[in-house]
Design a protein around this motif. Sequence first.
Motif, short mmCIF file in Angstrom:
data_model
loop_
_atom_site.label_atom_id
_atom_site.label_comp_id
_atom_site.label_asym_id
_atom_site.label_seq_id
_atom_site.Cartn_x
_atom_site.Cartn_y
_atom_site.Cartn_z
N GLU A 15 1.01 -1.06 -0.23
CA GLU A 15 0.21 -0.06 0.39
C GLU A 15 0.47 1.23 -0.20
O GLU A 15 0.61 2.33 -0.60
CB GLU A 15 -0.60 -0.27 1.25
N HIS A 38 2.39 1.63 -3.29
CA HIS A 38 1.17 2.61 -4.38
C HIS A 38 1.62 3.87 -4.21
O HIS A 38 0.70 4.94 -5.07
CB HIS A 38 0.12 1.85 -4.36
N LYS A 39 0.83 4.59 -2.83
CA LYS A 39 1.12 5.54 -2.18
C LYS A 39 1.85 6.54 -2.54
O LYS A 39 1.38 7.49 -3.93
CB LYS A 39 0.27 5.65 -1.35
N HIS A 40 3.29 6.35 -2.37
CA HIS A 40 4.25 6.78 -2.19
C HIS A 40 5.12 6.94 -3.76
O HIS A 40 6.57 7.74 -3.94
CB HIS A 40 5.27 7.19 -1.30
N THR A 96 -3.93 -0.07 -9.07
CA THR A 96 -5.04 1.18 -8.40
C THR A 96 -6.05 1.22 -9.48
O THR A 96 -6.67 2.74 -9.49
CB THR A 96 -4.46 1.83 -7.71
#
Length: 280
Positions: free
Chosen positions: A34, A37-39, A195
């Motif tokens: 997670e 995918h975010k950073h 995503t």
Amino acid sequence: MLSCKPLNGPFGVEVFDAGLGTAEAEEHSAELLEALHKHQLLLFSDQDLSAEAQLRVTSLFGRPALPWDPTRAHPASPYVEVFRESPPRAYKRPAEHWHSDASFRAEPTDATLLYGVTVPSEGGRTHFNDTRLPLSALPARLRERVASLHAVHDFGRNFSTLRRASSQASEEEARAQLVALPPVTHPLVRPHPVTGEPALYLNEMCLDRVVDLPEDESRELIEELYAHTLHPRWQYAHMWRPGDLLVWDNPSLLHRGEAVPPGLHRRVHRTTAQYAGRAR
């Protein structure tokens, strides 16, 4: 819960307390994915990873993938590539151009892990460039135009030529690679395979042309996208320290290596993974 600190750039974090290389890391697998995918870019400092340990870490982010070029395989594992650099040299390495790993394949690389074994005291940085924010910052008309276009990624366009020039592949090997890696087509705006978040999908080494556009119009559009995308405000440059492990998200980042100064040396180990639960 993992502890993270932003890197000195518009994306990326340093991750602490992940317990890489231990059973504890398995407990953090979903959280690590997670975070990636975010950073988009994760840094783990002060690691001491054998080839087998790096492969276990790679499995936290997806299914480890065999490299397309097996000639640099680590003796302990065919999944681990060894890259050495000891200049001077008379050519520019393919990796010094902005690229996304293996975009010349029908199933490109998702996550790349690069581990610094021997790093130079200066130079040899790895540069990263976001491709999500540049897309959102395009003028509306251009953003709408590229949304439906596809582009051809061709291993033989530049990559194969540079490998022959650097004596990394013989003529016979180069011909075999061209047969094994024919041109493929990807969306110019590619949804993230997990995503679904869109990003420009570019590669200075092998993005050859935009499908269904005249050659001059295709080249003009590609150059316009590079000029817009490759800008310092969307970049981070990593100065390596021994034991650094970088993990990055290829669908949303471009990267390039920086030459190592003469007299210095660099050795890094690379593994790659395909994400589980792909949307496509």
